[in-house]
Write a protein that holds these residues in place. Sequence first.
Motif, mmCIF file in Angstrom:
data_model
loop_
_atom_site.group_PDB
_atom_site.id
_atom_site.type_symbol
_atom_site.label_atom_id
_atom_site.label_comp_id
_atom_site.label_asym_id
_atom_site.label_seq_id
_atom_site.Cartn_x
_atom_site.Cartn_y
_atom_site.Cartn_z
ATOM 1 N N LYS A 19 48.679 29.304 48.259
ATOM 2 C CA LYS A 19 48.615 30.541 49.043
ATOM 3 C C LYS A 19 48.575 31.761 48.129
ATOM 4 O O LYS A 19 47.859 32.722 48.400
ATOM 5 C CB LYS A 19 49.801 30.624 49.999
ATOM 6 C CG LYS A 19 49.682 29.666 51.159
ATOM 7 C CD LYS A 19 50.839 29.794 52.112
ATOM 8 C CE LYS A 19 50.684 28.795 53.243
ATOM 9 N NZ LYS A 19 51.778 28.880 54.208
ATOM 10 N N VAL A 20 49.329 31.722 47.048
ATOM 11 C CA VAL A 20 49.325 32.828 46.090
ATOM 12 C C VAL A 20 47.939 32.956 45.454
ATOM 13 O O VAL A 20 47.410 34.065 45.319
ATOM 14 C CB VAL A 20 50.415 32.637 45.019
ATOM 15 C CG1 VAL A 20 50.229 33.588 43.850
ATOM 16 C CG2 VAL A 20 51.796 32.821 45.627
ATOM 17 N N GLN A 21 47.321 31.837 45.095
ATOM 18 C CA GLN A 21 45.981 31.866 44.499
ATOM 19 C C GLN A 21 44.959 32.413 45.490
ATOM 20 O O GLN A 21 44.092 33.211 45.122
ATOM 21 C CB GLN A 21 45.571 30.475 44.034
ATOM 22 C CG GLN A 21 46.282 30.016 42.792
ATOM 23 C CD GLN A 21 45.944 28.579 42.424
ATOM 24 O OE1 GLN A 21 45.568 27.774 43.268
ATOM 25 N NE2 GLN A 21 46.084 28.264 41.143
ATOM 26 N N GLN A 22 45.037 31.987 46.750
ATOM 27 C CA GLN A 22 44.104 32.483 47.764
ATOM 28 C C GLN A 22 44.272 33.987 47.977
ATOM 29 O O GLN A 22 43.295 34.722 48.077
ATOM 30 C CB GLN A 22 44.316 31.739 49.085
ATOM 31 C CG GLN A 22 43.889 30.296 49.049
ATOM 32 C CD GLN A 22 44.348 29.524 50.279
ATOM 33 O OE1 GLN A 22 45.156 30.004 51.066
ATOM 34 N NE2 GLN A 22 43.829 28.311 50.435
ATOM 35 N N THR A 23 45.508 34.438 48.037
ATOM 36 C CA THR A 23 45.777 35.861 48.218
ATOM 37 C C THR A 23 45.288 36.658 47.017
ATOM 38 O O THR A 23 44.672 37.722 47.178
ATOM 39 C CB THR A 23 47.284 36.097 48.442
ATOM 40 O OG1 THR A 23 47.695 35.330 49.571
ATOM 41 C CG2 THR A 23 47.586 37.559 48.674
ATOM 42 N N THR A 24 45.534 36.148 45.835
ATOM 43 C CA THR A 24 45.081 36.815 44.617
ATOM 44 C C THR A 24 43.557 36.921 44.603
ATOM 45 O O THR A 24 43.009 37.950 44.228
ATOM 46 C CB THR A 24 45.575 36.048 43.369
ATOM 47 O OG1 THR A 24 46.994 35.961 43.421
ATOM 48 C CG2 THR A 24 45.150 36.729 42.093
ATOM 49 N N GLN A 25 42.875 35.868 45.027
ATOM 50 C CA GLN A 25 41.413 35.890 45.066
ATOM 51 C C GLN A 25 40.920 36.936 46.064
ATOM 52 O O GLN A 25 39.989 37.691 45.774
ATOM 53 C CB GLN A 25 40.868 34.515 45.441
ATOM 54 C CG GLN A 25 39.359 34.447 45.432
ATOM 55 C CD GLN A 25 38.835 33.075 45.795
ATOM 56 O OE1 GLN A 25 39.533 32.264 46.393
ATOM 57 N NE2 GLN A 25 37.606 32.812 45.429
ATOM 58 N N LYS A 26 41.553 37.034 47.225
ATOM 59 C CA LYS A 26 41.155 38.036 48.218
ATOM 60 C C LYS A 26 41.372 39.449 47.692
ATOM 61 O O LYS A 26 40.542 40.328 47.895
ATOM 62 C CB LYS A 26 41.929 37.828 49.518
ATOM 63 C CG LYS A 26 41.495 36.613 50.287
ATOM 64 C CD LYS A 26 42.322 36.432 51.535
ATOM 65 C CE LYS A 26 41.927 35.170 52.269
ATOM 66 N NZ LYS A 26 42.754 34.933 53.459
ATOM 67 N N ILE A 27 42.481 39.661 47.017
ATOM 68 C CA ILE A 27 42.771 40.982 46.441
ATOM 69 C C ILE A 27 41.751 41.323 45.359
ATOM 70 O O ILE A 27 41.260 42.446 45.287
ATOM 71 C CB ILE A 27 44.212 41.037 45.889
ATOM 72 C CG1 ILE A 27 45.201 41.005 47.043
ATOM 73 C CG2 ILE A 27 44.429 42.274 45.027
ATOM 74 C CD1 ILE A 27 46.643 40.808 46.631
#
Length: 123
Positions: A19-27
């Motif tokens: 989830k952290v990786q997905q959020t980081t990618q979106k940011i």
Amino acid sequence: MPEFIDKLEIKKIHRILQKVQQTTQKIDIFCSALLFQAWRRLNYVFNKREISTSIKSRKGDCLRCGRCCHASLKCQHLDYDENGLSLCKVYDQKPLMCSLYPYNEKDYFYHLKPTCGYQYDDE
């Protein structure tokens, strides 16, 4: 029993990391698209002649996917028809920067370039 608990904890940690990786990618996509929009406007102001020349070599057609209209922030004028194709509610008066996307071989949002219907011979 402790091994089972350890495996559960590892799975939880793995899900959290995903989830952290997905959020980081979106940011990352959001920030880079926002900066890119600022860059392309400045580039247009200072290179109008070059851009008007390069747009003539643009090949292909808009796929009406609407992804460029919400590359960072969703355009308030973007809508979709019953077939899922994007519609611009202000098409007759839409901003020039929208009409020109992409105006040369470098003017692509990096995460959209592979799927854009427009291409340039220099690529």
